[in-house]
Motif scaffolding. Sequence first.
Motif, short mmCIF file in Angstrom:
data_model
loop_
_atom_site.label_atom_id
_atom_site.label_comp_id
_atom_site.label_asym_id
_atom_site.label_seq_id
_atom_site.Cartn_x
_atom_site.Cartn_y
_atom_site.Cartn_z
N TYR A 141 37.96 51.01 25.28
CA TYR A 141 38.73 49.77 25.22
C TYR A 141 38.12 48.84 24.18
O TYR A 141 36.92 48.54 24.24
CB TYR A 141 38.75 49.10 26.59
N PRO A 142 38.91 48.35 23.22
CA PRO A 142 38.35 47.48 22.17
C PRO A 142 38.13 46.07 22.69
O PRO A 142 39.09 45.34 22.97
CB PRO A 142 39.44 47.52 21.08
N ASP A 143 36.88 45.66 22.82
CA ASP A 143 36.58 44.33 23.36
C ASP A 143 36.26 43.32 22.27
O ASP A 143 35.90 42.17 22.57
CB ASP A 143 35.41 44.41 24.35
N THR A 144 36.37 43.71 21.02
CA THR A 144 36.14 42.80 19.90
C THR A 144 37.26 42.93 18.89
O THR A 144 38.00 43.92 18.88
CB THR A 144 34.79 43.09 19.21
N GLU A 145 37.37 41.93 18.03
CA GLU A 145 38.40 41.97 16.98
C GLU A 145 38.11 43.09 15.98
O GLU A 145 39.03 43.70 15.45
CB GLU A 145 38.45 40.62 16.26
N GLU A 146 36.84 43.36 15.73
CA GLU A 146 36.48 44.43 14.82
C GLU A 146 36.93 45.78 15.37
O GLU A 146 37.42 46.64 14.64
CB GLU A 146 34.97 44.42 14.58
N ALA A 147 36.77 45.98 16.68
CA ALA A 147 37.19 47.23 17.30
C ALA A 147 38.71 47.38 17.23
O ALA A 147 39.22 48.50 17.07
CB ALA A 147 36.71 47.28 18.75
N CYS A 148 39.44 46.27 17.35
CA CYS A 148 40.90 46.33 17.23
C CYS A 148 41.31 46.73 15.83
O CYS A 148 42.26 47.51 15.65
CB CYS A 148 41.51 44.96 17.59
N ARG A 149 40.62 46.22 14.83
CA ARG A 149 40.95 46.58 13.45
C ARG A 149 40.67 48.05 13.18
O ARG A 149 41.38 48.71 12.42
CB ARG A 149 40.17 45.69 12.47
N GLU A 150 39.64 48.59 13.81
CA GLU A 150 39.33 50.01 13.64
C GLU A 150 40.42 50.89 14.22
O GLU A 150 40.68 51.99 13.73
CB GLU A 150 37.98 50.32 14.28
N LEU A 151 41.08 50.41 15.31
CA LEU A 151 42.16 51.19 15.91
C LEU A 151 43.31 51.41 14.92
O LEU A 151 43.99 52.43 14.98
CB LEU A 151 42.69 50.49 17.16
N ALA A 152 43.52 50.44 14.05
CA ALA A 152 44.61 50.56 13.07
C ALA A 152 44.39 51.75 12.15
O ALA A 152 45.37 52.36 11.67
CB ALA A 152 44.73 49.27 12.25
N GLU A 153 43.15 52.11 11.90
CA GLU A 153 42.85 53.26 11.05
C GLU A 153 42.82 54.56 11.84
O GLU A 153 43.02 55.64 11.29
CB GLU A 153 41.50 53.05 10.35
N ASP A 154 42.56 54.46 13.15
CA ASP A 154 42.41 55.66 13.96
C ASP A 154 43.72 56.22 14.48
O ASP A 154 43.84 57.41 14.74
CB ASP A 154 41.48 55.38 15.14
N PHE A 155 44.73 55.35 14.64
CA PHE A 155 46.02 55.78 15.18
C PHE A 155 46.94 56.28 14.06
O PHE A 155 47.01 55.69 12.99
CB PHE A 155 46.72 54.63 15.91
N THR A 156 47.66 57.34 14.34
CA THR A 156 48.71 57.85 13.46
C THR A 156 49.92 58.19 14.32
O THR A 156 49.78 58.80 15.38
CB THR A 156 48.26 59.11 12.71
N LEU A 157 51.09 57.77 13.88
CA LEU A 157 52.31 57.99 14.67
C LEU A 157 53.45 58.47 13.79
O LEU A 157 53.61 58.00 12.65
CB LEU A 157 52.70 56.70 15.40
#
Length: 339
Positions: free
Chosen positions: A172-188
């Motif tokens: 679970y991303p608990d920081t803004e930096e972790a949320c930004r990393e999700l944008a690179e990790d997800f592909t749809l």
Amino acid sequence: MHMACSYEATSPSSSSSTITCSISAVHSDLLETHILTRLDGPTLASAACVSTELYSLITCNQTLWANICHSTWPSTNTPLVSRVISSFDKGPRSFFSDSSTNPDPSAAAASESAADHDPPSELISAVDIYYRNKLMLSKVVETETVSGWYQCSPFRVDLLDPKDTVATRIPYPDTEEACRELAEDFTLSWILIDPIGRRAMNLSSQKAVRVQRHWLSGEVHVWFAWMLSGEEQCGIVITCGGSEGGEMHVREVSLQVEDMDGMHLNGKESLVILRRGLEGKRENKRRRGEEGKRRYEEYLELRRIRKERKLRTEGTLDMLCAASGVFIFTSLALFAFWR
């Protein structure tokens, strides 16, 4: 296939030599079984332009293209989608061509003929979600488009039932930096298929255009988007929530169509826009993730300018109404006074 090889030597005493062979020297069975099956779709399409032999082998081998579709989009490896793919004019090759490219917004906006055609009675969504290149969720959803409820209600396709969740091993991303990393990790990939018109298009930007954590509920929203025309965009949202183990669960995956004012279009309006995209030209861009994010940012900027212009217009109208009210009140007061 015929053999075509030649041998050249510069001189009897020289050790240097040149051997030239054409592609026709390779047996067709070897090409189809051990070489072409190792290529991805774009490379296979490029290889078809090398020679007439390769063109014939690649374009006529529908099993080869079907396998590529199934490996690229696992959701297509279902009896329903496989049957629809085989009904396309050129089979799986046409489906791959449609689904590996996004609709051209300028061409879709200019294509007015789609509104005159009978809308499809059904749409099929084939969706695949990856996290760090590992398949996380794959599903096919059928949507009917002829009922009055569909025509009048806001257009929305839900991938999961309200009570369904998909467990993941994503922290679970608990920081803004972790949320930004999700944008690179997800592909749809969200392929919308018209089984009647035998066309398909990919409505996803491939990479996430925005990731945001809700300040109250703590839910994480991952946005994918693609402009369908100059005024409308298709938005896909993955909603995730945390679990007791500190990992995320996917709770919702939905598709909607909205206009420049941020209003969700109903089924009837959305069907016209989607039909134009299905029948319009496609963009063949390699870096679709970056292109989708760039267009999404342009869309947000245009929406901001449009909103400011609308507020200025409404402010001007309010001032005119107020001035008219004051003028009328003053006129009536003066009339009553002098009377």
